[in-house]
Design a protein around this motif. Structure first.
Motif, PDB file in Angstrom:
ATOM      1  N   GLY A 137       0.680  -1.068   0.267  1.00 38.67           N
ATOM      2  CA  GLY A 137      -0.022  -0.350  -0.202  1.00 38.67           C
ATOM      3  C   GLY A 137       0.791   0.828   0.508  1.00 38.67           C
ATOM      4  N   LYS A 138       1.798   0.826   0.427  1.00 42.59           N
ATOM      5  CA  LYS A 138       2.801   2.495   0.355  1.00 42.59           C
ATOM      6  C   LYS A 138       3.855   2.854  -0.718  1.00 42.59           C
ATOM      7  CE  LYS A 138       4.076   1.683   5.078  1.00 42.59           C
ATOM      8  NZ  LYS A 138       5.405   1.502   5.911  1.00 42.59           N
ATOM      9  N   LEU A 139       3.690   1.988  -1.777  1.00 43.81           N
ATOM     10  CA  LEU A 139       4.443   1.486  -2.827  1.00 43.81           C
ATOM     11  C   LEU A 139       3.962   3.054  -4.101  1.00 43.81           C
ATOM     12  CD1 LEU A 139       4.907  -1.786  -4.275  1.00 43.81           C
ATOM     13  CD2 LEU A 139       6.765  -0.247  -3.909  1.00 43.81           C
ATOM     14  N   LYS A 140       4.006   3.248  -4.061  1.00 49.03           N
ATOM     15  CA  LYS A 140       4.172   5.041  -5.637  1.00 49.03           C
ATOM     16  C   LYS A 140       3.167   3.972  -6.613  1.00 49.03           C
ATOM     17  CE  LYS A 140       6.412   8.738  -4.246  1.00 49.03           C
ATOM     18  NZ  LYS A 140       7.844   9.408  -3.938  1.00 49.03           N
ATOM     19  N   GLU A 141       3.250   4.820  -7.394  1.00 41.91           N
ATOM     20  CA  GLU A 141       1.457   4.028  -9.248  1.00 41.91           C
ATOM     21  C   GLU A 141       2.812   3.141  -9.820  1.00 41.91           C
ATOM     22  OE1 GLU A 141      -0.828   3.295  -8.839  1.00 41.91           O
ATOM     23  OE2 GLU A 141      -1.016   2.815 -11.023  1.00 41.91           O
ATOM     24  N   GLU A 142       4.025   3.800 -10.413  1.00 41.72           N
ATOM     25  CA  GLU A 142       4.996   3.352 -11.161  1.00 41.72           C
ATOM     26  C   GLU A 142       5.664   1.958 -10.099  1.00 41.72           C
ATOM     27  OE1 GLU A 142       8.379   5.237 -11.985  1.00 41.72           O
ATOM     28  OE2 GLU A 142       8.592   3.208 -13.713  1.00 41.72           O
ATOM     29  N   PRO A 143       6.319   1.315  -9.194  1.00 41.57           N
ATOM     30  CA  PRO A 143       6.634   0.114  -8.875  1.00 41.57           C
ATOM     31  C   PRO A 143       5.712  -0.775  -8.903  1.00 41.57           C
ATOM     32  CG  PRO A 143       7.916   2.382  -7.198  1.00 41.57           C
ATOM     33  CD  PRO A 143       6.233   3.106  -8.382  1.00 41.57           C
ATOM     34  N   LEU A 144       4.550  -0.556  -8.338  1.00 43.73           N
ATOM     35  CA  LEU A 144       3.191  -0.967  -8.154  1.00 43.73           C
ATOM     36  C   LEU A 144       2.827  -1.397  -9.103  1.00 43.73           C
ATOM     37  CD1 LEU A 144       1.150  -1.683  -5.828  1.00 43.73           C
ATOM     38  CD2 LEU A 144      -0.469  -0.082  -7.251  1.00 43.73           C
ATOM     39  N   GLN A 145       2.771  -0.412 -10.085  1.00 42.28           N
ATOM     40  CA  GLN A 145       2.013  -1.147 -11.863  1.00 42.28           C
ATOM     41  C   GLN A 145       2.585  -2.721 -11.785  1.00 42.28           C
ATOM     42  OE1 GLN A 145       2.293   1.147 -15.212  1.00 42.28           O
ATOM     43  NE2 GLN A 145       1.309   2.694 -13.910  1.00 42.28           N
ATOM     44  N   LEU A 146       4.757  -2.697 -11.774  1.00 45.96           N
ATOM     45  CA  LEU A 146       5.338  -3.015 -12.290  1.00 45.96           C
ATOM     46  C   LEU A 146       5.082  -4.699 -11.345  1.00 45.96           C
ATOM     47  CD1 LEU A 146       8.648  -0.478 -12.228  1.00 45.96           C
ATOM     48  CD2 LEU A 146       7.798  -2.273 -14.212  1.00 45.96           C
ATOM     49  N   ILE A 147       4.316  -4.267 -10.212  1.00 40.87           N
ATOM     50  CA  ILE A 147       4.761  -5.778  -9.506  1.00 40.87           C
ATOM     51  C   ILE A 147       3.161  -6.355  -9.200  1.00 40.87           C
ATOM     52  CG2 ILE A 147       4.328  -5.912  -6.804  1.00 40.87           C
ATOM     53  CD1 ILE A 147       6.780  -5.838  -6.514  1.00 40.87           C
ATOM     54  N   GLU A 148       2.739  -5.667 -10.088  1.00 37.22           N
ATOM     55  CA  GLU A 148       1.064  -6.277  -9.976  1.00 37.22           C
ATOM     56  C   GLU A 148       1.389  -7.007 -11.281  1.00 37.22           C
ATOM     57  OE1 GLU A 148      -1.195  -2.892 -10.811  1.00 37.22           O
ATOM     58  OE2 GLU A 148      -2.962  -3.224  -8.891  1.00 37.22           O
ATOM     59  N   MET A 149       1.884  -6.182 -12.436  1.00 35.70           N
ATOM     60  CA  MET A 149       2.390  -7.075 -13.725  1.00 35.70           C
ATOM     61  C   MET A 149       2.686  -8.265 -13.587  1.00 35.70           C
ATOM     62  SD  MET A 149       2.045  -4.743 -17.080  1.00 35.70           S
ATOM     63  CE  MET A 149       2.414  -3.429 -15.947  1.00 35.70           C
TER      64      MET A 149
END
Lengths: 189, 540
Positions: A137-149
């Protein structure tokens, strides 16, 4: 948990898809097979990032309308048709967040969290699960997108690169940095 | 993103629920309704615009052609001027190439070169066609007795895109005079007796096509008893003969032991189902069984084929549970008045089964090959022993007549060449399936990922090298390995930095994984390092 089976096409399936694309370019009514093939993966991509299921179906329809409108621009120059659709889906999704129609949501499965703990060499415990969930939940959008994918959707670096319009290697480096960032948040008290 | 919601374990929609919402007609009708009026559409402006562009192009192309008639000729010249070097053989590590041994030969004499390995090269006096017959010709030769030397020399070892080569001996031979390539007389080819590093049974012989980077079959004759002459040893002393027999006995015992240690791959360990057993699809809790969560198409097979009521599926059970005890699973069916416990095992189906079956077949082939090689070596030793035993009884002539080569001597490949290049005694073997998700390549004790442009996977069990990335047929995204074998993985970055990773057999091919590489130190001999690593790994 969805692996993206459509990305790992056989040569025959890719050729078949190219025929469908050419047919759809001359007659939008022949876009049907492409719609049928990609409806579920595109919906899952959107729904993964959205809370409202109905809204996710609406955005999916918008993605295909946009694809129909722009299919004459699509040329097979290294980016597979599926990745081209994901690019449209990403654009439509973020448009819906900007318009405040939809709420950006991160959907995590426990089993993925346990796998990520394994990847991060951490004990697979309920406490760590909660810490990791909070760290995500603390990740910014860009790293979050990468983790999601990479971890939630298990996409290859090549496909991630194609969707984000970056090189395969850049996708790999960025995914690694995103994971490092997540580890940092995980260890923060 | 300031406004974000986090959900844990939100129920997923299944495929049926999603496909029920497909409505292409609606998407199509909305698309057609949203189309601009005809005069705004590209279909209207397209032909007009295209016609204008076409006319303009027609005139400009005609004008350019009339001004520039030599244009095509210049292009042709440029193509002819391209370098002839095909980069077919390209050492992956700078400064670590395998050196050639150079021999000066007289083109007017029959010449013979014997390499330290025992390989013999016969050059008949009419074989070399140099510009100047009064000057000597330089023959450059290098042999690749092991996978490390073939790797360091950059010899491409892929065959027809799908296979890698297992080598039993390889040689490269070139000839030049004053840096000019010397032709070979096709009527008088050079004869080579190449010493082999493996028994050539099941192997073919190939020459490298340096334009296509592929291998083509080359005529060869194998000789397994070339040591006969050398074997006429002074073994007329009984003590020496007895010592030899004892030595052979020890080798036979060692072979028997290694045979008993080779484990036959089991279908169970590859999660391959047995057709005669009953199977169940069970929606189990993936959190409780994380080891099974990575498989998509999993069903459970009942282990016993008898001794239980097969009609239990027709009964109504109030509860079905999966339990695990060590590595065994048990399915427990509960009804108000009855409880049934059945040992089960998870098995694959669909695409995952097809992949597992392929890997299992490869593992079985590798197992059979290992056993056959042990048997071959044992049979050679037994024949030697018989010959020594006869010699003990005074039949020394029989010894010299019947003594066959030792297992370490695998004979020679005799062939003729009328073209310089690389010649190889090889057997193709399939590349492993690509991993579903390419793993991270990470430097040890560092938070940086390795940016490899080339990756080489040495499969020590199958004695193979698989190549990925630049100059290889397979891109890095196709990276894969045989999880049941011992491996040494070698990665090279564009800047020349390299890393090594050892993976012992049994490393599971987990879906999410990272491979940690130890960085090579500058000045370190890659050859020594790889040799050491491979020998150490093999001995484990």
């Amino acid at each position: 948990m969805t692996v993206n089976p459509l990305y790992h096409h056989t040569h025959e399936r890719l050729e078949e898809e190219q025929v469908w694309i050419q047919q759809a370019k001359s007659n939008p009514e022949l876009f049907g097979p492409l719609y049928k093939k990609y409806h579920e993966p595109i919906f899952r991509y959107i729904h993964q990032r959205m809370d409202d299921t109905e809204m996710a179906f609406d955005v999916t329809s918008q993605v295909f309308m946009k694809a129909l409108k722009n299919i004459h621009k699509y040329e097979n120059r290294g980016v597979p048709f599926g990745s081209w659709l994901y690019r449209i889906a990403k654009s439509e999704l973020y448009q819906s967040f900007r318009d405040k129609q939809a709420l950006r949501t991160v959907n995590v499965e426990s089993v993925t969290l346990f796998e990520m703990m394994d990847e991060m060499d951490e004990d697979q415990s309920e406490i760590n699960k909660k810490i990791l969930f909070r760290a995500l939940g603390k990740l910014k959008e860009e790293p979050l997108q990468l983790i999601e994918m990479r971890f939630f959707e298990r996409r290859s670096f090549k496909e991630i690169g194609e969707i984000l319009d970056i090189t395969e290697n850049n996708a790999k480096v960025k995914c690694f940095r995103a994971l490092e960032k997540l580890k940092k948040y995980f260890h923060e008290k | 993103m300031t406004n974000r919601k986090m959900n844990l374990d939100r129920p997923n929609l299944n495929s049926e629920q999603i496909s029920a919402r497909q409505n292409f007609d609606q998407v199509l009708s909305k698309h057609l309704l949203s189309k601009p009026p005809v005069w705004k559409s590209p279909w209207f402006w397209g032909p007009t615009g295209l016609a204008s562009i076409g006319i303009a192009l027609f005139f400009s192309v005609n004008y350019l052609n009339s001004q520039n008639e030599t244009h095509d000729k210049t292009n042709t010249l440029a193509i002819k001027d391209l370098p002839k070097d095909t980069e077919c053989i390209h050492p992956p590590i700078e400064g670590e190439d395998v050196p050639f041994q150079t021999f000066e030969v007289n083109p007017n004499k029959n010449e013979e070169i014997i390499l330290p390995s025992g390989t013999k090269i016969e050059i008949p006096k009419e074989s070399l066609l140099p510009e100047n017959r009064n000057e000597s010709v330089e023959i450059e030769v290098r042999e690749f007795p092991d996978k490390v030397s073939a790797f360091l020399a950059g010899i491409p070892m892929d065959y027809q895109k799908e296979d890698a080569f297992i080598s039993a001996g390889m040689i490269e031979i070139r000839g030049k005079q004053n840096d000019q390539v010397v032709e070979i007389n096709s009527e008088e080819p050079i004869k080579i007796d190449m010493r082999l590093t493996k028994n050539p049974a099941g192997f073919d012989f190939w020459s490298l096509n340096e334009t296509t980077k592929d291998w083509t079959k080359h005529p060869v004759k194998y000789e397994l008893n070339h040591q006969k002459e050398e074997s006429k040893l002074s073994l007329n002393k009984p003590t020496e003969i007895k010592k030899q027999i004892a030595n052979i006995d020890k080798q036979i015992i060692a072979l028997d032991q290694s045979k008993s240690e080779v484990q036959k791959p089991s279908a169970e360990s590859f999660k391959i189902p047995n057709e005669s057993h009953q199977k169940f699809d069970l929606d189990f809790n993936k959190k409780t069984y994380p080891e099974l969560a990575k498989f998509e198409n999993l069903v459970f097979e009942i282990l016993p084929t008898s001794g239980y009521d097969k009609n239990f599926t027709k009964k109504t059970w109030s509860d079905v549970k999966l339990e695990k005890n060590k590595d065994a699973y048990e399915m427990i069916f509960t009804a108000t008045s009855e409880k049934l416990r059945l040992p089960v095992r998870p098995v694959l189906q669909g695409k995952e089964l097809t992949e597992a079956q392929k890997e299992f077949d490869l593992a079985i082939a590798s197992f059979n090959e290992t056993i056959a090689e042990i048997e071959r070596n044992k049979s050679v030793l037994q024949k030697q022993k018989e010959a020594y035993q006869k010699a003990l009884m005074g039949d020394l002539a029989a010894l010299n007549e019947k003594l066959v080569s030792s297992p370490s001597d695998n004979g020679t490949a005799s062939f003729q060449v009328n073209q310089w290049g690389v010649y190889n005694c090889d057997k193709p073997s399939k590349y492993p399936a690509a991993m579903k998700n390419e793993p991270f390549f990470v430097w040890e004790n560092s938070s940086t990922s390795a940016d490899f442009s080339q990756i080489f996977v040495f499969n020590l069990d199958k004695d193979l090298r698989f190549n990925y990335g630049e100059r290889a047929i397979h891109p890095i995204s196709n990276f894969g390995f045989h999880a049941n074998d011992d491996l040494v993985i070698f990665g090279v970055e564009r800047g020349g930095d390299f890393g090594i990773c050892e993976l012992k057999s049994g490393k599971s091919k987990s879906i999410i994984s990272k491979i940690i590489f130890k960085k090579g130190e500058s000045g370190e001999s890659v050859r020594d390092l790889l040799n050491k690593l491979m020998n150490e790994t093999v001995s484990v």
